[in-house]
Design a protein around this motif. Structure first.
Motif, PDB file in Angstrom:
ATOM      1  N   LYS A  14       0.801  -1.215   0.000  1.00 40.05           N
ATOM      2  CA  LYS A  14       0.000   0.000   0.000  1.00 40.05           C
ATOM      3  C   LYS A  14       0.843   1.278   0.000  1.00 40.05           C
ATOM      4  N   ARG A  15       2.147   1.126  -0.133  1.00 40.55           N
ATOM      5  CA  ARG A  15       2.991   2.319  -0.143  1.00 40.55           C
ATOM      6  C   ARG A  15       2.733   3.135  -1.416  1.00 40.55           C
ATOM      7  N   PRO A  16       2.717   4.483  -1.289  1.00 42.63           N
ATOM      8  CA  PRO A  16       2.544   5.302  -2.498  1.00 42.63           C
ATOM      9  C   PRO A  16       3.705   5.083  -3.453  1.00 42.63           C
ATOM     10  N   ILE A  17       3.402   5.031  -4.733  1.00 42.72           N
ATOM     11  CA  ILE A  17       4.461   4.779  -5.710  1.00 42.72           C
ATOM     12  C   ILE A  17       5.262   6.050  -5.960  1.00 42.72           C
ATOM     13  N   GLU A  18       6.526   5.857  -6.281  1.00 47.91           N
ATOM     14  CA  GLU A  18       7.384   6.988  -6.625  1.00 47.91           C
ATOM     15  C   GLU A  18       7.131   7.360  -8.075  1.00 47.91           C
ATOM     16  N   ARG A  19       6.735   8.610  -8.294  1.00 47.23           N
ATOM     17  CA  ARG A  19       6.371   9.029  -9.647  1.00 47.23           C
ATOM     18  C   ARG A  19       7.150  10.257 -10.072  1.00 47.23           C
ATOM     19  N   GLY A  20       7.294  10.369 -11.359  1.00 43.86           N
ATOM     20  CA  GLY A  20       7.967  11.512 -11.949  1.00 43.86           C
ATOM     21  C   GLY A  20       7.662  11.553 -13.440  1.00 43.86           C
ATOM     22  N   PRO A  21       8.330  12.431 -14.194  1.00 46.29           N
ATOM     23  CA  PRO A  21       8.082  12.503 -15.640  1.00 46.29           C
ATOM     24  C   PRO A  21       8.617  11.264 -16.351  1.00 46.29           C
ATOM     25  N   VAL A  22       7.766  10.618 -17.150  1.00 51.06           N
ATOM     26  CA  VAL A  22       8.153   9.404 -17.878  1.00 51.06           C
ATOM     27  C   VAL A  22       7.823   9.584 -19.350  1.00 51.06           C
ATOM     28  N   ASN A  23       8.802   9.336 -20.204  1.00 47.02           N
ATOM     29  CA  ASN A  23       8.574   9.346 -21.648  1.00 47.02           C
ATOM     30  C   ASN A  23       7.930   8.015 -22.032  1.00 47.02           C
ATOM     31  N   ILE A  24       6.633   8.033 -22.311  1.00 46.18           N
ATOM     32  CA  ILE A  24       5.911   6.794 -22.559  1.00 46.18           C
ATOM     33  C   ILE A  24       6.390   6.106 -23.827  1.00 46.18           C
ATOM     34  N   HIS A  25       6.945   6.870 -24.764  1.00 51.52           N
ATOM     35  CA  HIS A  25       7.447   6.253 -25.999  1.00 51.52           C
ATOM     36  C   HIS A  25       8.705   5.434 -25.725  1.00 51.52           C
ATOM     37  N   GLN A  26       9.536   5.878 -24.784  1.00 49.77           N
ATOM     38  CA  GLN A  26      10.696   5.075 -24.403  1.00 49.77           C
ATOM     39  C   GLN A  26      10.257   3.787 -23.715  1.00 49.77           C
ATOM     40  N   VAL A  27       9.193   3.876 -22.915  1.00 49.88           N
ATOM     41  CA  VAL A  27       8.633   2.680 -22.269  1.00 49.88           C
ATOM     42  C   VAL A  27       8.152   1.688 -23.320  1.00 49.88           C
ATOM     43  N   LEU A  28       7.374   2.173 -24.291  1.00 50.31           N
ATOM     44  CA  LEU A  28       6.838   1.287 -25.326  1.00 50.31           C
ATOM     45  C   LEU A  28       7.936   0.722 -26.219  1.00 50.31           C
ATOM     46  N   GLU A  29       8.958   1.522 -26.493  1.00 49.69           N
ATOM     47  CA  GLU A  29      10.080   1.034 -27.297  1.00 49.69           C
ATOM     48  C   GLU A  29      10.807  -0.106 -26.582  1.00 49.69           C
ATOM     49  N   HIS A  30      10.993   0.050 -25.278  1.00 49.65           N
ATOM     50  CA  HIS A  30      11.628  -1.007 -24.485  1.00 49.65           C
ATOM     51  C   HIS A  30      10.774  -2.274 -24.508  1.00 49.65           C
ATOM     52  N   VAL A  31       9.465  -2.109 -24.328  1.00 50.49           N
ATOM     53  CA  VAL A  31       8.555  -3.258 -24.337  1.00 50.49           C
ATOM     54  C   VAL A  31       8.594  -3.956 -25.689  1.00 50.49           C
ATOM     55  N   ARG A  32       8.593  -3.174 -26.777  1.00 49.63           N
ATOM     56  CA  ARG A  32       8.622  -3.771 -28.123  1.00 49.63           C
ATOM     57  C   ARG A  32       9.892  -4.587 -28.335  1.00 49.63           C
ATOM     58  N   LYS A  33      11.034  -4.045 -27.909  1.00 45.22           N
ATOM     59  CA  LYS A  33      12.303  -4.756 -28.096  1.00 45.22           C
ATOM     60  C   LYS A  33      12.322  -6.065 -27.308  1.00 45.22           C
ATOM     61  N   VAL A  34      11.821  -6.019 -26.071  1.00 44.52           N
ATOM     62  CA  VAL A  34      11.760  -7.244 -25.266  1.00 44.52           C
ATOM     63  C   VAL A  34      10.861  -8.274 -25.944  1.00 44.52           C
ATOM     64  N   ALA A  35       9.716  -7.823 -26.448  1.00 46.90           N
ATOM     65  CA  ALA A  35       8.779  -8.737 -27.092  1.00 46.90           C
ATOM     66  C   ALA A  35       9.379  -9.355 -28.351  1.00 46.90           C
ATOM     67  N   GLN A  36       9.994  -8.530 -29.185  1.00 45.37           N
ATOM     68  CA  GLN A  36      10.521  -9.034 -30.455  1.00 45.37           C
ATOM     69  C   GLN A  36      11.746  -9.922 -30.261  1.00 45.37           C
ATOM     70  N   ALA A  37      12.382  -9.807 -29.096  1.00 44.64           N
ATOM     71  CA  ALA A  37      13.523 -10.679 -28.817  1.00 44.64           C
ATOM     72  C   ALA A  37      13.082 -12.029 -28.264  1.00 44.64           C
ATOM     73  N   GLY A  38      11.799 -12.151 -27.907  1.00 46.52           N
ATOM     74  CA  GLY A  38      11.333 -13.396 -27.310  1.00 46.52           C
ATOM     75  C   GLY A  38       9.984 -13.824 -27.815  1.00 46.52           C
ATOM     76  N   PHE A  39       8.950 -13.657 -26.990  1.00 50.16           N
ATOM     77  CA  PHE A  39       7.635 -14.222 -27.276  1.00 50.16           C
ATOM     78  C   PHE A  39       6.952 -13.612 -28.490  1.00 50.16           C
ATOM     79  N   GLY A  40       7.382 -12.425 -28.947  1.00 52.48           N
ATOM     80  CA  GLY A  40       6.724 -11.788 -30.083  1.00 52.48           C
ATOM     81  C   GLY A  40       7.581 -11.704 -31.330  1.00 52.48           C
ATOM     82  N   LYS A  41       8.561 -12.593 -31.459  1.00 52.72           N
ATOM     83  CA  LYS A  41       9.491 -12.498 -32.597  1.00 52.72           C
ATOM     84  C   LYS A  41       8.805 -12.764 -33.942  1.00 52.72           C
TER      85      LYS A  41
END
Length: 374
Positions: A199-226
């Motif tokens: 229940k601890r409050p999460i630590e938040r700040g400015p996040v570039n969502i496109h960098q998040v999605l790019e990271h997710v895409r690379k992980v996917a294409q290297a494994g389960f989504g190749k």
């Protein structure tokens, strides 16, 4: 003989004919709130003829202090379309009416705006999206109970089985090993739920969502989504999300993995990642006068077979899954994380097009400094 260019010219169409054919109630409103046009759907919605509505002011049709009046003023001032969901237009004459409202400028007539009312499913969908937080919170209490009332006794059962194994025959050892394996499996399930009891409050700040999605895409294409084709439709001008990068990676990696599993071995499998900024979108919080400003929309779309209709209303509830070996906690965790960010998530599914859309807050340094919620 007419030329091809002459033959392609469409006959002139009166704008009122177009508005009249739209099934949603539509009003054209002037700067002072005077109604200059009402389509047939609006006549039916307000139970008044067009001639009667044309003699009225918008203030006469909506409750005192209605957000509709604020939206109209905002559009005249800022000259872009705005929307608000779950607006109460209830009155003794109209009865209970919860609607979505969209107000749009008319470039050719700057002294008028178009007000559209929508009684369809968006308000209900947003309400369901907000209740997903409640589903995640129910797991929170369950996780705390399981950790104390189940995990501790399981440790004793496992220890007793190990002691019995020391003096047991070969046949009995197979049974004690089975006891140990099954208690380990249950403990692993409890461990996976303990994240809900944090229940601890999460630590938040400015996040570039496109960098998040790019990271997710690379992980996917290297494994389960190749074997899957990824399509990126991003709004490059999107401001930062107010969030936690690691948790947002977890959310969208989970959604992309679910999409890939839904597609399976289909050689034409495709996942579309989309970001957009929705101007003027505010969502009502049921049971409260608060309204969430969640303009950032991030979507994960796949062309798999779709979510079975019978589980769609419960998709974000714990232990609901279509996977044979799934625990049903993945989407409940997604709902919890998005809820912890102050956002909402919704799913729209039909065969060959399933879309998970998360709405998230913009990073606002002034709000973050004051410690307030957006």
């Amino acid at each position: 003989m007419q030329s091809a260019e002459q033959q392609m010219v469409a006959p002139p169409i009166d704008a009122t004919q177009v508005l009249g054919a739209i099934p949603n109630p539509i009003l054209v409103v002037g700067r002072q709130g005077d109604i200059t046009y009402a389509n047939p759907a609006a006549e039916q919605f307000f139970d008044s003829g067009a001639a009667v509505l044309a003699r009225q002011n918008l203030r006469d049709l909506v409750p005192f202090g209605s957000p509709v009046l604020q939206l109209v003023s905002q559009v005249f001032r800022e000259r872009y379309s705005v929307s608000e969901y779950d607006v109460d237009l209830g009155s003794p004459r109209l009865g209970e009416r919860l609607v979505d409202v969209q107000v749009s400028p008319v470039p050719e007539a700057p002294d008028h705006v178009i007000v559209r009312f929508d009684e369809r499913s968006m308000a209900a969908k947003i309400g369901r999206a907000l209740t997903h937080r409640g589903a995640a919170r129910s797991v929170t209490g369950m996780a705390a109970v399981l950790a104390h009332e189940v995990k501790n006794p399981l440790s004793g059962i496992r220890g007793a089985a190990q002691l019995l194994e020391l003096n047991a025959s070969q046949a009995d050892r197979e049974l004690t090993r089975l006891i140990c394996d099954e208690t380990d499996r249950i403990c692993a399930l409890v461990d996976s739920m303990e994240v809900f009891s944090d229940k601890r409050p999460i630590e938040r700040g400015p996040v570039n969502i496109h960098q998040v999605l790019e990271h997710v895409r690379k992980v996917a294409q290297a494994g389960f989504g190749k074997h899957i084709r990824f399509v990126e439709r991003y709004d490059p001008s999107l401001p930062p999300v107010y969030g936690n990068r690691d948790q947002l990676v977890q959310v969208f990696l989970n959604l992309v993995k679910n999409a890939a599993e839904a597609i399976g071995d289909d050689p034409g499998g495709e996942i579309v990642l989309t970001t957009a900024y929705r101007h003027g979108v505010r969502l009502a919080v049921r049971g409260s006068r608060d309204r969430l400003h969640l303009p950032l929309e991030v979507s994960v779309q796949d062309n798999g077979p779709g979510v079975p209709e019978d589980i769609r209303p419960h998709l974000f509830d714990p232990f609901v899954t279509t996977k044979v070996s799934g625990s049903g906690l993945g989407l409940a965790l997604v709902a919890k994380i998005i809820g912890d960010h102050g956002g909402v998530i919704e799913c729209d599914s039909r065969p060959r097009r399933t879309v998970f859309s998360a709405r998230l807050p913009v990073h606002n340094p002034a709000v973050e400094a004051s410690g307030e919620s957006e």
